[in-house]
Design a protein around this motif. Structure first.
Motif, PDB file in Angstrom:
ATOM      1  N   ARG A   1      -0.903  25.465  39.119  1.00  0.00           N
ATOM      2  CA  ARG A   1      -0.249  26.533  39.885  1.00  0.00           C
ATOM      3  C   ARG A   1      -0.321  27.821  39.078  1.00  0.00           C
ATOM      4  N   LEU A   2      -0.600  28.908  39.769  1.00  0.00           N
ATOM      5  CA  LEU A   2      -0.729  30.186  39.080  1.00  0.00           C
ATOM      6  C   LEU A   2      -0.081  31.275  39.927  1.00  0.00           C
ATOM      7  N   VAL A   3       0.785  32.060  39.284  1.00  0.00           N
ATOM      8  CA  VAL A   3       1.352  33.235  39.961  1.00  0.00           C
ATOM      9  C   VAL A   3       0.791  34.470  39.263  1.00  0.00           C
ATOM     10  N   ILE A   4       0.197  35.358  40.057  1.00  0.00           N
ATOM     11  CA  ILE A   4      -0.399  36.583  39.514  1.00  0.00           C
ATOM     12  C   ILE A   4       0.359  37.790  40.067  1.00  0.00           C
ATOM     13  N   TRP A   5       0.727  38.703  39.178  1.00  0.00           N
ATOM     14  CA  TRP A   5       1.247  39.997  39.626  1.00  0.00           C
ATOM     15  C   TRP A   5       0.116  41.012  39.468  1.00  0.00           C
ATOM     16  N   ASP A   6      -0.257  41.605  40.581  1.00  0.00           N
ATOM     17  CA  ASP A   6      -1.342  42.587  40.621  1.00  0.00           C
ATOM     18  C   ASP A   6      -0.668  43.953  40.760  1.00  0.00           C
ATOM     19  N   VAL A   7      -0.455  44.605  39.612  1.00  0.00           N
ATOM     20  CA  VAL A   7       0.367  45.825  39.598  1.00  0.00           C
ATOM     21  C   VAL A   7      -0.536  47.044  39.798  1.00  0.00           C
ATOM     22  N   GLY A   8      -0.363  47.693  40.953  1.00  0.00           N
ATOM     23  CA  GLY A   8      -1.247  48.786  41.344  1.00  0.00           C
ATOM     24  C   GLY A   8      -2.386  48.191  42.163  1.00  0.00           C
ATOM     25  N   LEU A   9      -2.051  47.748  43.373  1.00  0.00           N
ATOM     26  CA  LEU A   9      -3.061  47.144  44.262  1.00  0.00           C
ATOM     27  C   LEU A   9      -4.226  48.108  44.485  1.00  0.00           C
TER      28      LEU A   9
ATOM     29  N   VAL B   1      -4.689  33.108  52.460  1.00  0.00           N
ATOM     30  CA  VAL B   1      -6.127  33.384  52.342  1.00  0.00           C
ATOM     31  C   VAL B   1      -6.942  32.121  52.599  1.00  0.00           C
ATOM     32  N   ASN B   2      -6.471  31.007  52.061  1.00  0.00           N
ATOM     33  CA  ASN B   2      -7.044  29.688  52.355  1.00  0.00           C
ATOM     34  C   ASN B   2      -5.907  28.685  52.124  1.00  0.00           C
ATOM     35  N   PRO B   3      -6.113  27.390  52.296  1.00  0.00           N
ATOM     36  CA  PRO B   3      -4.950  26.482  52.205  1.00  0.00           C
ATOM     37  C   PRO B   3      -4.231  26.536  50.855  1.00  0.00           C
ATOM     38  N   ARG B   4      -4.869  27.041  49.819  1.00  0.00           N
ATOM     39  CA  ARG B   4      -4.243  27.028  48.489  1.00  0.00           C
ATOM     40  C   ARG B   4      -3.826  28.398  47.970  1.00  0.00           C
ATOM     41  N   ILE B   5      -4.258  29.453  48.650  1.00  0.00           N
ATOM     42  CA  ILE B   5      -3.979  30.799  48.109  1.00  0.00           C
ATOM     43  C   ILE B   5      -3.173  31.636  49.103  1.00  0.00           C
TER      44      ILE B   5
ATOM     45  N   LEU C   1     -11.040  32.306  42.226  1.00  0.00           N
ATOM     46  CA  LEU C   1     -10.120  31.176  42.419  1.00  0.00           C
ATOM     47  C   LEU C   1     -10.269  30.473  43.764  1.00  0.00           C
ATOM     48  N   LYS C   2     -11.052  31.047  44.653  1.00  0.00           N
ATOM     49  CA  LYS C   2     -11.046  30.548  46.038  1.00  0.00           C
ATOM     50  C   LYS C   2     -11.489  29.092  46.168  1.00  0.00           C
ATOM     51  N   ASP C   3     -12.346  28.627  45.260  1.00  0.00           N
ATOM     52  CA  ASP C   3     -12.801  27.238  45.383  1.00  0.00           C
ATOM     53  C   ASP C   3     -12.152  26.311  44.361  1.00  0.00           C
ATOM     54  N   CYS C   4     -11.138  26.785  43.663  1.00  0.00           N
ATOM     55  CA  CYS C   4     -10.492  25.949  42.625  1.00  0.00           C
ATOM     56  C   CYS C   4      -9.353  25.142  43.236  1.00  0.00           C
ATOM     57  N   ALA C   5      -9.142  23.960  42.650  1.00  0.00           N
ATOM     58  CA  ALA C   5      -7.976  23.170  43.071  1.00  0.00           C
ATOM     59  C   ALA C   5      -6.748  23.830  42.468  1.00  0.00           C
ATOM     60  N   GLY C   6      -5.590  23.674  43.131  1.00  0.00           N
ATOM     61  CA  GLY C   6      -4.367  24.246  42.587  1.00  0.00           C
ATOM     62  C   GLY C   6      -3.843  25.366  43.476  1.00  0.00           C
ATOM     63  N   GLN C   7      -2.535  25.578  43.399  1.00  0.00           N
ATOM     64  CA  GLN C   7      -1.882  26.575  44.254  1.00  0.00           C
ATOM     65  C   GLN C   7      -1.842  27.930  43.558  1.00  0.00           C
ATOM     66  N   VAL C   8      -2.182  28.974  44.302  1.00  0.00           N
ATOM     67  CA  VAL C   8      -2.174  30.325  43.730  1.00  0.00           C
ATOM     68  C   VAL C   8      -1.334  31.250  44.611  1.00  0.00           C
ATOM     69  N   GLU C   9      -0.499  32.047  43.939  1.00  0.00           N
ATOM     70  CA  GLU C   9       0.210  33.124  44.649  1.00  0.00           C
ATOM     71  C   GLU C   9      -0.198  34.431  44.000  1.00  0.00           C
TER      72      GLU C   9
END
Ligand SMILES: C[S@@+](CC[C@H](N)C(=O)[O-])C[C@H]1O[C@@H](n2cnc3c(N)ncnc32)[C@H](O)[C@@H]1O
Length: 299
Positions: free
Chosen positions: A56-64, A127-131, A77-85
């Motif tokens: 599991r990974l949480v990313i803060w993207d500061v300044g989109l 974005v996809n089932p995991r992201i 990350l789109k094809d990696c296993a694991g949950q991403v926010e």
């Protein structure tokens, strides 16, 4: 017609990026949006490896901005296993809206146009089932304090530069950000800077600070973390000499961009910061190879 605040500029490499007309700051000035985002934020943050490890990974993207950093993370990350926010923060959506109107120049945006429309409309998109990608519109300094916001393991720190955006670079702000990460899992913050005063500010705020990757013509950038685990090239005691001798080493405080030498009191705080204090109690660590730099002398 509303005034245009941004323009498309061509970089030395021939790649196009955005520039804010007001402060003349180009969003990814060196090697272009996608390559820079990938090297600076995705690869040196070791996102895929860390996701694999923790699931599991949480990313803060500061300044989109125009979403190059976020898109580079999605691509990796789109094809990696694991949950991403991904939690993207910005106080305005204008750069993204401008970018979406100019996808012929910013081709990384085109495949993500439908996803970005949903994000803009609903503030969140699967974005996809995991992201899952969230948008937080407002001043990051306030948004980051929201109690329902999950703490990150990665922060892409990309507001405008200290001279153009002092408020996002003050010691007060970074102390609050560091507090937000207290007791949280190791988190890495990546940024383009190699400025002594920014490194001083981060050390004084309680971060462990390290040398970051080279990028384009720039020999090094900077990483900061709430934990030494993620910092592979910590600043050594040599850095204290640099701070001591520099004419631009005082942390920013308040509203003004004041470039000054560090004060005696602040220098002492840097010497006693988490990073250099650790050196005294962990003699085996690399940054303890030098004797402690002598205390303040009048210059
Ligand atoms: C250099 S651009 C970011 C580029 C972007 N990361 C990209 O990949 O395209 C800086 C962005 O930071 C945003 N910003 C500056 N200060 C901010 C603040 N206090 N809170 C939230 N966003 C801020 C600006 O509105 C701008 O969109």
């Amino acid at each position: 017609m509303p005034e245009t605040k941004f323009e498309i500029v061509e970089l030395k490499s021939g790649i196009k990026s955005l520039r804010l007309i007001d402060n003349q700051e180009t969003f990814h000035p060196g090697i272009g949006p996608v390559a820079e985002a990938r090297i600076l934020h995705v690869e040196q943050q070791r996102l895929t490896e860390r996701l694999k490890k923790s699931g599991r990974l949480v990313i803060w993207d500061v300044g989109l901005g125009a979403a190059a950093n976020a898109v580079a993370a999605l691509e990796a990350l789109k094809d990696c296993a694991g949950q991403v926010e991904i939690h993207s923060f910005d106080k305005t959506l204008e750069p993204l809206q401008f970018g979406l109107q100019h996808t012929e120049h910013l081709d990384y945006l085109a495949p993500y146009a439908p996803v970005l429309s949903s994000l803009l409309q609903d503030g969140v998109v699967q974005v996809n089932p995991r992201i899952r990608w969230y948008l937080h519109l407002g001043d990051f300094r306030e948004q980051m304090l929201k109690t329902d916001l999950p703490v990150p393991q990665a922060i892409f720190y990309d507001p405008y530069s200290p001279s153009a955006n002092v408020e996002m670079w003050t010691l007060e702000h970074f102390k609050r950000l560091r507090q937000r990460l207290d007791g949280a899992p190791p988190c890495l913050l990546s940024n383009y800077t190699r400025s002594t005063l920014v490194r001083v500010t981060w050390l004084m705020a309680g971060f462990i600070v390290g040398v970051g990757t080279a990028i384009g013509d720039k020999e090094e950038t900077t990483l900061a973390s709430n934990s030494p685990v993620e910092i592979h090239r910590p600043l050594s005691r040599e850095f204290l000499k640099k701070v001591y001798l520099s004419h631009a080493s005082a942390p920013l405080r308040g509203q003004s961009y004041a470039i000054e030498r560090i004060s005696e009191e602040d220098f002492e705080v840097v010497q006693l910061s988490e990073q250099f204090r650790r050196a005294q109690i962990c003699p085996s660590e690399a940054w303890n190879s030098q004797p402690i730099f002598s205390l303040w002398q009048p210059r």
